[in-house]
Design an enzyme around this catalytic site. Structure first.
Site: not given
Length: 338
Positions: A136, A243
């Site tokens: 991220e 995810e």
């Protein structure tokens, strides 16, 4: 482990396509052990391998919970993904500080990062087949490529390539992934593509991109997901959904009154899961793994997030760990194949 399953194993159904994984923690490997062992052939540590969990103090590593998950994987013959080595969140504050509480130097930060990666990746060398090395770093909004963090403020953007180089040296056989969310949003997709392309052009040892796939029953569209898969795959990288969950709430829905999902929510969720897995089957040549961020609705990270006091039901198995209709829509895609 005395439960009897009448539904087919999800990972066995998809054995010809890609591994099927789940994020787990020390609680869920006990409360959901039979479900995990039956339906999944890969696991990811939800939080237990993150920096703050395994390296809370400069000279202290705490591997007990991570080792418990690794032992669970090996006991049940499951593949294991490592998550995550470098992130702006859940990272111990001492990493960025010198001895008097000021900012550490760039050289020292990189030295500490290398020591951490050497220790963590080295501990599980040959046992963890893939790592989310960097997590991220892309800015969601605006034209800036990277989000501002202590990593960028101290080390600039070079820490990203260094993290992959250190991870590759620590375990040359492990597959190394960059991992991010909102990966199907066209604006962010292009920024992620730029980063990945730059790393490849620099000769950085990166093998894949992890599409987090925290989606909901409305967004992103299948066309946006398809475009993202094609864009990233054009770089020659392996792709994984790392995810996956499908929230029953739209992004801007803040209600807290529901005690269970509505029939309409469940119908939309079933259709979404079916459409997504149709797409993944279509792109099975580039999709090398699909990991759900959880196992069943009795425990999900989306409970109380982003709305406090609200339950969510984003997975294929319900709060009793029984298969939802969404499971059968996903299963039937391959059960009905000749």
């Amino acid at each position: 482990m005395n439960r009897t399953f009448t539904e087919p194993s999800l990972h066995q159904l998809y054995a010809d396509y890609f591994p099927i994984g789940a994020a787990v923690n020390p609680r869920t490997i006990r409360q959901q052990e039979a479900l995990i062992a039956h339906h999944f052939n890969s696991i990811t540590a939800e939080n237990e391998m993150k920096f703050i969990s395994v390296h809370p103090d400069p000279d202290r590593y705490t591997f007990e919970r991570a080792d418990e998950l690794m032992a669970f994987a090996e006991r049940h013959g499951l593949k294991m993904r490592g998550h995550t080595l470098v992130w702006h969140n859940q990272t111990s504050g001492w990493l960025f500080e010198d001895k008097i509480g000021g900012r550490v130097s760039r050289e020292e930060l990189l030295r500490r990062m290398k020591e951490h990666i050497d220790t963590v990746v080295g501990r599980y060398r040959g046992r963890i087949y893939a790592w989310d090395v960097v997590n991220e770093v892309i800015a969601d909004e605006g034209e800036e490529l990277l989000r501002r963090s202590l990593w960028t403020e101290i080390a600039g953007d070079s820490f990203i390539a260094k993290a992959f180089e250190y991870a590759h040296a620590a375990d040359p056989e492990a597959e190394l992934f960059y991992n991010d969310y909102n990966e199907s949003n066209p604006h962010k997709r292009e920024k992620i593509y730029r980063l990945l392309k730059s790393l490849i052009e620099q000769g950085v040892p990166i093998h894949g991109f992890g599409m987090q796939a925290h989606w909901n029953i409305y967004d992103p569209s299948i066309d946006e997901i398809r475009a993202a898969i094609e864009r990233y795959a054009s770089l020659g990288l392996k792709l994984q959904l790392t995810e996956l969950d499908i929230s029953v709430f739209a992004f801007d829905d803040r209600r807290t009154d529901l005690k269970e999902p509505t029939a309409e929510m469940l119908k939309l969720q079933e259709a979404r899961y079916e459409d997504i897995f149709k797409l993944l089957i279509e792109y099975r040549d580039v999709i090398t793994g699909v990991t759900f961020w959880g196992t069943a609705d009795d425990y999900t990270w989306l409970d109380h997030f982003p709305v406090r006091g609200r339950k969510n039901w984003p997975l294929l198995f319900d709060t009793r760990q029984e298969p939802k209709n969404a499971y059968w829509r996903v299963a039937n895609l391959v059960l009905k194949q000749p």
